[in-house]
Design a protein around this motif. Sequence first.
Motif, short mmCIF file in Angstrom:
data_model
loop_
_atom_site.label_atom_id
_atom_site.label_comp_id
_atom_site.label_asym_id
_atom_site.label_seq_id
_atom_site.Cartn_x
_atom_site.Cartn_y
_atom_site.Cartn_z
N SER A 13 -16.59 -21.62 23.98
CA SER A 13 -17.46 -22.68 22.38
C SER A 13 -19.23 -22.50 22.98
N ARG A 15 -19.97 -25.02 20.65
CA ARG A 15 -20.24 -26.28 20.73
C ARG A 15 -21.19 -27.39 21.11
N SER A 18 -18.92 -29.72 23.40
CA SER A 18 -17.59 -28.55 23.38
C SER A 18 -16.86 -29.62 25.25
N TYR A 19 -15.76 -29.74 24.41
CA TYR A 19 -15.14 -29.80 26.15
C TYR A 19 -14.96 -28.51 27.00
N ASN A 20 -15.07 -27.74 26.34
CA ASN A 20 -14.79 -26.69 27.74
C ASN A 20 -16.34 -26.27 28.36
N PRO A 78 -11.45 -22.48 25.19
CA PRO A 78 -10.91 -22.84 24.75
C PRO A 78 -9.77 -22.25 24.00
N GLU A 79 -8.75 -23.20 23.25
CA GLU A 79 -7.83 -22.61 22.55
C GLU A 79 -8.05 -22.54 21.27
N ALA A 80 -7.51 -20.98 20.54
CA ALA A 80 -7.54 -20.74 18.39
C ALA A 80 -6.46 -20.22 18.24
N ASN A 81 -6.15 -20.36 17.76
CA ASN A 81 -4.44 -20.22 16.82
C ASN A 81 -3.77 -19.72 17.82
N TYR A 82 -3.83 -20.48 19.02
CA TYR A 82 -2.54 -20.14 20.11
C TYR A 82 -3.23 -18.80 20.43
N THR A 115 -7.44 -29.02 25.00
CA THR A 115 -7.83 -28.86 24.00
C THR A 115 -8.18 -30.20 23.94
N VAL A 116 -7.98 -30.35 22.54
CA VAL A 116 -7.38 -31.75 21.85
C VAL A 116 -5.75 -32.01 21.97
N ARG A 123 -1.53 -21.51 26.42
CA ARG A 123 -1.02 -19.95 25.32
C ARG A 123 -2.61 -18.83 25.56
C1 LIG Z 1 -10.35 -22.40 14.48
C2 LIG Z 1 -9.78 -23.04 15.70
C3 LIG Z 1 -8.34 -23.50 16.08
C4 LIG Z 1 -8.03 -23.81 16.88
N1 LIG Z 1 -6.57 -23.74 17.53
C5 LIG Z 1 -6.02 -24.69 18.39
C6 LIG Z 1 -4.47 -23.71 19.11
O1 LIG Z 1 -4.14 -22.82 19.22
N2 LIG Z 1 -4.59 -24.63 20.16
C7 LIG Z 1 -5.71 -25.83 20.63
O2 LIG Z 1 -4.98 -26.59 21.46
N3 LIG Z 1 -5.95 -26.27 19.89
C8 LIG Z 1 -6.96 -25.24 18.49
N4 LIG Z 1 -7.72 -26.22 18.73
C9 LIG Z 1 -8.32 -27.37 18.42
C10 LIG Z 1 -9.27 -27.50 20.00
O3 LIG Z 1 -8.94 -27.37 20.87
C11 LIG Z 1 -10.75 -28.08 19.79
O4 LIG Z 1 -11.42 -27.78 18.98
C12 LIG Z 1 -11.43 -28.07 21.16
O5 LIG Z 1 -12.46 -29.39 21.63
C13 LIG Z 1 -12.14 -26.50 21.72
O6 LIG Z 1 -12.84 -26.87 22.00
P1 LIG Z 1 -14.31 -26.90 22.73
O7 LIG Z 1 -13.92 -28.32 22.45
O8 LIG Z 1 -14.47 -25.90 24.04
O9 LIG Z 1 -14.70 -26.90 21.55
C14 LIG Z 1 -8.34 -25.25 17.56
C15 LIG Z 1 -9.48 -25.38 16.91
C16 LIG Z 1 -10.16 -25.03 16.14
C17 LIG Z 1 -11.44 -25.13 15.24
#
Ligand SMILES: Cc1cc2nc3c(=O)[nH]c(=O)nc-3n(C[C@H](O)[C@H](O)[C@H](O)COP(=O)(O)O)c2cc1C
Length: 186
Positions: A13, A15, A18-20, A78-82, A115-116, A123
């Motif tokens: 991440s 950000r 960022s939590y990560n 983090p996880e993005a779109n699974y 993740t939130v 995943r």
């Molecule tokens: C494009 C996008 C896709 C995401 N998809 C998921 C997901 O599939 N699963 C999940 O648990 N959180 C998802 N999230 C929420 C993230 O867990 C959350 O934004 C988290 O804070 C990201 O990690 P970071 O704080 O280290 O940046 C998504 C967020 C974004 C912006």
Amino acid sequence: MDKIINILGFAGSLRKGSYNKALLRAALELVPKGAKLEAFDLEGIPPFNQDLENDPPQKVKEFKAKIRAADAILIATPEANYTLPGVLTNAMNWASRPYGDNAFDGKPVAVMGATVGMLGTARAQYHLRQSFVFLNMVPVNQPEVMVPFAQEKIDKDGKVTDQKTRGKIGELLETLATWTKRLKGA
Ligand SMILES: Cc1cc2nc3c(=O)[nH]c(=O)nc-3n(C[C@H](O)[C@H](O)[C@H](O)COP(=O)(O)O)c2cc1C
């Protein structure tokens, strides 16, 4: 005296809040005796372009050199779109190329993620573990550090305040250090 185990950690991440990145900062505080952890920021790694893989941008060269110099790797995803966030996939693509020059080859690796959402990046972590097969990395299997509802465990200053989470991160680092020593035959 045992040789210090050098671990390179990075978070998928960019950000600021960022939590990560917060998990990685907690890891810096929790690294066990006999190990050292350095955090590398993926900010500045451009999108992968195979035309440049034989002479990659400076930041990528730096990343690959740090990976090569490390005894072990720690990834906070983090996880993005699974699945994995593009930032992480992109950085790992650079570091694995060109074919035959994979900086991750043979490295012990540990994974954590926040993740939130409610599944704690499960995943994404399993997708990452699938890539470890091709990258020829040797992962720590357990503990699995999956941090759901991160907003309840990390405060507004980015400190991991949840003691159970801190304990798991400490356990993961301990296991990674032991695992790395075993693989080195030390
Ligand atoms: C494009 C996008 C896709 C995401 N998809 C998921 C997901 O599939 N699963 C999940 O648990 N959180 C998802 N999230 C929420 C993230 O867990 C959350 O934004 C988290 O804070 C990201 O990690 P970071 O704080 O280290 O940046 C998504 C967020 C974004 C912006």
